[in-house]
Design a protein around this motif. Structure first.
Motif, PDB file in Angstrom:
ATOM      1  N   THR A  40     -13.612  53.214  -4.083  1.00 23.27           N
ATOM      2  CA  THR A  40     -14.457  52.195  -3.189  1.00 23.27           C
ATOM      3  C   THR A  40     -13.787  52.726  -1.673  1.00 23.27           C
ATOM      4  O   THR A  40     -13.054  53.900  -1.579  1.00 23.27           O
ATOM      5  CB  THR A  40     -13.521  50.687  -2.970  1.00 23.27           C
ATOM      6  N   ARG A  96     -11.940  51.325   0.493  1.00 24.22           N
ATOM      7  CA  ARG A  96     -10.514  51.206   0.618  1.00 24.22           C
ATOM      8  C   ARG A  96      -9.628  52.213   0.172  1.00 24.22           C
ATOM      9  O   ARG A  96      -8.812  52.897   0.596  1.00 24.22           O
ATOM     10  CB  ARG A  96     -10.331  49.903   0.124  1.00 24.22           C
ATOM     11  N   GLU A  97     -10.185  52.549  -1.245  1.00 23.16           N
ATOM     12  CA  GLU A  97      -9.400  53.802  -1.989  1.00 23.16           C
ATOM     13  C   GLU A  97      -9.674  55.210  -1.312  1.00 23.16           C
ATOM     14  O   GLU A  97      -8.635  55.770  -1.003  1.00 23.16           O
ATOM     15  CB  GLU A  97      -9.848  53.498  -3.313  1.00 23.16           C
ATOM     16  N   ALA A 131      -7.162  55.173   1.645  1.00 18.95           N
ATOM     17  CA  ALA A 131      -5.935  55.025   1.050  1.00 18.95           C
ATOM     18  C   ALA A 131      -5.306  56.498   0.773  1.00 18.95           C
ATOM     19  O   ALA A 131      -4.361  56.710   0.777  1.00 18.95           O
ATOM     20  CB  ALA A 131      -5.592  54.328  -0.210  1.00 18.95           C
ATOM     21  N   PHE A 191      -2.416  51.235   0.824  1.00 18.48           N
ATOM     22  CA  PHE A 191      -3.669  50.270   1.114  1.00 18.48           C
ATOM     23  C   PHE A 191      -3.541  49.448   2.445  1.00 18.48           C
ATOM     24  O   PHE A 191      -4.664  49.090   2.935  1.00 18.48           O
ATOM     25  CB  PHE A 191      -3.620  49.522  -0.259  1.00 18.48           C
ATOM     26  N   ALA A 202      -4.729  51.641   4.870  1.00 16.62           N
ATOM     27  CA  ALA A 202      -6.115  51.809   4.816  1.00 16.62           C
ATOM     28  C   ALA A 202      -6.926  50.644   5.682  1.00 16.62           C
ATOM     29  O   ALA A 202      -8.106  50.764   6.082  1.00 16.62           O
ATOM     30  CB  ALA A 202      -6.601  52.076   3.163  1.00 16.62           C
ATOM     31  N   ASP A 203      -6.564  49.476   5.278  1.00 16.91           N
ATOM     32  CA  ASP A 203      -6.999  48.353   5.605  1.00 16.91           C
ATOM     33  C   ASP A 203      -7.234  48.298   7.142  1.00 16.91           C
ATOM     34  O   ASP A 203      -8.226  47.921   7.824  1.00 16.91           O
ATOM     35  CB  ASP A 203      -6.360  47.122   5.156  1.00 16.91           C
ATOM     36  N   LEU A 245      -9.881  50.873   8.337  1.00 15.42           N
ATOM     37  CA  LEU A 245     -10.935  50.659   7.860  1.00 15.42           C
ATOM     38  C   LEU A 245     -11.438  49.623   9.140  1.00 15.42           C
ATOM     39  O   LEU A 245     -12.682  49.605   9.633  1.00 15.42           O
ATOM     40  CB  LEU A 245     -11.345  49.848   6.685  1.00 15.42           C
ATOM     41  N   LYS A 300     -14.320  47.215   7.728  1.00 13.12           N
ATOM     42  CA  LYS A 300     -13.499  46.196   7.008  1.00 13.12           C
ATOM     43  C   LYS A 300     -14.138  45.252   6.025  1.00 13.12           C
ATOM     44  O   LYS A 300     -13.987  45.125   4.983  1.00 13.12           O
ATOM     45  CB  LYS A 300     -12.753  45.086   8.323  1.00 13.12           C
ATOM     46  N   ALA A 312     -14.834  47.172   2.744  1.00 11.23           N
ATOM     47  CA  ALA A 312     -13.599  47.690   2.305  1.00 11.23           C
ATOM     48  C   ALA A 312     -13.717  47.924   0.789  1.00 11.23           C
ATOM     49  O   ALA A 312     -13.414  49.045   0.133  1.00 11.23           O
ATOM     50  CB  ALA A 312     -12.208  47.153   2.446  1.00 11.23           C
ATOM     51  N   GLY A 313     -14.199  46.879  -0.074  1.00 11.94           N
ATOM     52  CA  GLY A 313     -14.086  46.821  -1.493  1.00 11.94           C
ATOM     53  C   GLY A 313     -15.434  47.466  -1.978  1.00 11.94           C
ATOM     54  O   GLY A 313     -15.522  47.413  -3.551  1.00 11.94           O
TER      55      GLY A 313
END
Lengths: 277, 360
Positions: free
Chosen positions: A115, A117-118, A121, A139, A142-143, A146, A152, A155-156
């Motif tokens: 994803t 987010r990953e 990360a 993570f 990462a948030d 993003l 944001k 992210a997923g």
């Protein structure tokens, strides 16, 4: 190498490099050859802390090769690269990254099975030499990153579900997540429309405002003029011109390199006629 | 959408229940062979054949799960991992047969030596990518077997040569039971290791290498160290299986310690089950090993192939196996764990979608 072949223009007083300030990144006669062709040929360059430096030049001028040399992807055939005074020539890419030099790729290279987010990360997990981070802290970083680049809400999502502009943002987010002191951006605006360019410009400004030096390769002149403190023009692996963006872009040699000799002549002729220039 | 999720969850639960019952049966059935159970007139659920097949399945779970770490998670298609199995077998075998060590003292050296060897050959090999790495690793797999058979020392074959290496027969009570549980423990370790890897910083680095090695490097992943570590970890697990095998089988030679077909089988098991997942390779190992035994006619449930003579049977079995695997790679590219685990449901549209994805 030929140290004196590309004389630096006198620096402006208000530029960060003025006075005794030591450059954050210094390239001394950097040369990279592929077979008999010198893609980068004795480039000297100083980047000051907090600067936004633009690199422009026609296709094949050696811009991306130069970035690959700095980030350790290519080994130098000559010259030296100094980071805060110490040589980093010949250093492996991951070590360069951990020193605080982040980069993006012109053709985005996301981790496809992850994803957004990953992806970010990964940068947070590996990009800095300070205390080893676990996935959980990574993570969190990462948030934050993003959010900074405006991803944001997505992210997923898996990378496959991101648009091209979003993938470019992700490319930047990943590099920013390594918490770099210097960010090398390779044509992050290429292929974007005007609105998207404005958004991307904002993104670069936001990242720069967090104290990151930015060195960007760009073809979009609006970007160079819009945010760069200084621009250098590469042609055939050499520095053709260097200075304030507006000045550099009006340089006849630059116009010639980009648009050809005939166009440059015509431009000069028309400039002489109406008395400007 | 919600309805699909619900039915997927139901599917997953059904699979877990059925799988759990089978696993419990497989793990408890051997106990009926204990003397106490026999004298208490508990029906014998596990005979010699049962032990042989079940231990082989556990052994392949270790190898497929081990391969998954380098091949599935890191994305380096190693085709020579049988070298580590053989090195593990010969390490333990030599320590027992020549140095007269007890088995359990010799066993820990199998994964250690295999991992050291993998690190040594991994440093140059892992610079290669794609097909080049696959072919080079296959070469190592073949070469190690040949070397072990042909190295002489003082005019004598060092590792038993072509006649193989005989280990002293152990005096372990309930041998079948002991080696079955030992191999199951190795399988559990390999799955636990994979579970840990996929949740660790290490695992994220490996996946990043698989997805894009240059990008991983410029984000700070020490790609060389990570790849070598993954290769060594895969080798350690495979070597552990080899070490157990040597004493279980008592006799090892080039044919049973370095079988070329294991190279392919462990990869196919990981593919069939689902590469890069925790349980996929194990599921694939169970399914494929049962199928191999079934087609080979060693299972109690046997069958007759129409128009096929008894001598042609192994060949036909191979053909059926090959066709099935082609089908799996095309139609179930993410492995059977994809629908066993409840992420997707096996349906015609699933197969059609997979075909579209894999035929790009």
């Amino acid at each position: 190498m030929n140290e004196s072949s590309s004389p630096h223009r006198p620096l402006q007083a208000d530029l960060p490099l003025a006075g005794e300030v030591k450059p954050q990144l210094e390239l001394l006669g950097v040369t990279k050859r592929f077979g008999g062709v010198a893609a980068v040929d004795g480039v000297n360059l100083r980047v000051g802390k907090g600067e936004i430096l633009g690199i422009i030049g026609p296709n094949g001028a050696g811009k991306t090769t130069l970035l690959n040399c700095i980030s350790g992807v290519f080994r130098l055939d000559g010259g030296d690269i100094r980071w805060e005074g110490a040589s980093i020539a010949g250093m492996a890419p991951h070590r360069v990254a951990r020193l605080g030099i982040g980069r993006t790729f012109q053709i985005v290279r996301p981790f496809g099975s992850m994803t957004a987010r990953e992806n970010a990360a990964i940068g947070a997990l590996f990009g800095s030499s300070d205390a080893r981070k676990g996935p959980k802290e990574a993570f969190e970083i990462a948030d934050q990153v993003l959010e900074l680049v405006g991803l944001k809400a997505k992210a997923g999502r898996p990378v496959a579900a991101l648009t091209i502009p979003d993938r470019k943002r992700l490319e930047v987010a990943r590099a920013v997540a390594t918490r770099p002191h210097l960010l090398l951006l390779d044509e992050v605006m290429a292929g974007l429309n005007n609105v998207e360019i404005d958004e991307a410009l904002d993104m670069v400004r936001t990242v720069h405002a967090t104290g990151v030096t930015v060195l960007l390769i760009e073809h979009v002149m609006r970007v160079i003029v819009g945010i760069c403190d200084r621009a250098i023009v590469l042609e055939s692996g050499r520095v053709l011109a260097e200075g304030e963006p507006e000045v550099v872009l009006r340089d006849e040699r630059v116009i010639q390199a980009y648009l050809g000799e005939r166009y440059a002549k015509r431009l000069r002729a028309s400039g002489d006629e109406d008395g400007t220039n | 959408m919600i309805a699909t999720l619900d039915s997927n969850r139901r599917w997953r639960r059904a699979f877990l229940i059925v799988g759990g019952i089978i696993a419990a049966y497989a793990l408890l059935a051997p106990l009926t062979s204990l003397d106490a159970a026999v004298s208490a007139n508990v029906p014998l659920l596990a005979d010699r054949l049962w032990f042989r097949i079940a231990t082989y399945i556990a052994m392949f779970i270790v190898m497929a799960t081990g391969w998954n770490i380098i091949g599935g998670i890191t994305g380096y298609a190693a085709f020579g991992n049988v070298a580590f199995f053989g090195i593990g077998a010969y390490t333990t075998g030599m320590l027992i047969a020549k140095a007269k060590w007890p088995f359990l003292a010799a066993l820990p050296f199998a994964p250690v030596v295999a991992a050291l060897f993998a690190a040594l050959v991994g440093l140059p090999l892992l610079r290669l990518r794609g097909h080049y790495f696959a072919v080079a690793s296959l070469g190592v797999g073949v070469a190690v077997g040949e070397l072990v058979q042909n190295i002489d020392y003082g005019g004598q074959p060092l590792f038993g040569g072509a006649s193989g290496l005989f280990l002293p027969i152990d005096s372990i009570a309930n041998r079948g039971l002991f080696f079955f549980y030992l191999m199951v423990a190795a399988a559990a370790i390999s799955i636990a290791v994979t579970w840990w890897v996929l949740r660790s910083r290490f695992g994220y680095g490996l996946i990043a290498i698989r997805e894009n090695e240059e990008a991983a490097a410029v984000l700070g992943v020490n790609t060389t160290a990570y790849k070598v570590a993954a290769f060594a970890l895969a080798a350690a697990l495979t070597g552990l299986a080899g070490g157990i095998f040597s004493q279980w089988n008592v006799f090892i030679n080039q044919d049973n310690a370095f079988p070329i077909e294991y190279n392919v089988q462990m990869i196919l098991m990981a593919l069939l089950g689902g590469t890069g997942t925790v349980f996929g390779p194990a599921a694939g190992a169970i399914l494929l090993q049962l199928l191999i035994q079934f087609l080979g006619g060693t299972l109690p449930i046997s069958f007759d192939l129409p128009f096929v003579s008894e001598t042609a049977r192994p060949i036909v079995a191979q053909i059926i196996l090959g066709l099935l695997l082609v089908g799996v790679v095309i139609f179930v590219p993410r492995g059977v764990i994809d629908f066993f685990g409840g992420r997707s449901r096996l349906s015609l549209s699933y197969l059609r979608r997979s075909l579209r994805e894999t035929s790009l």
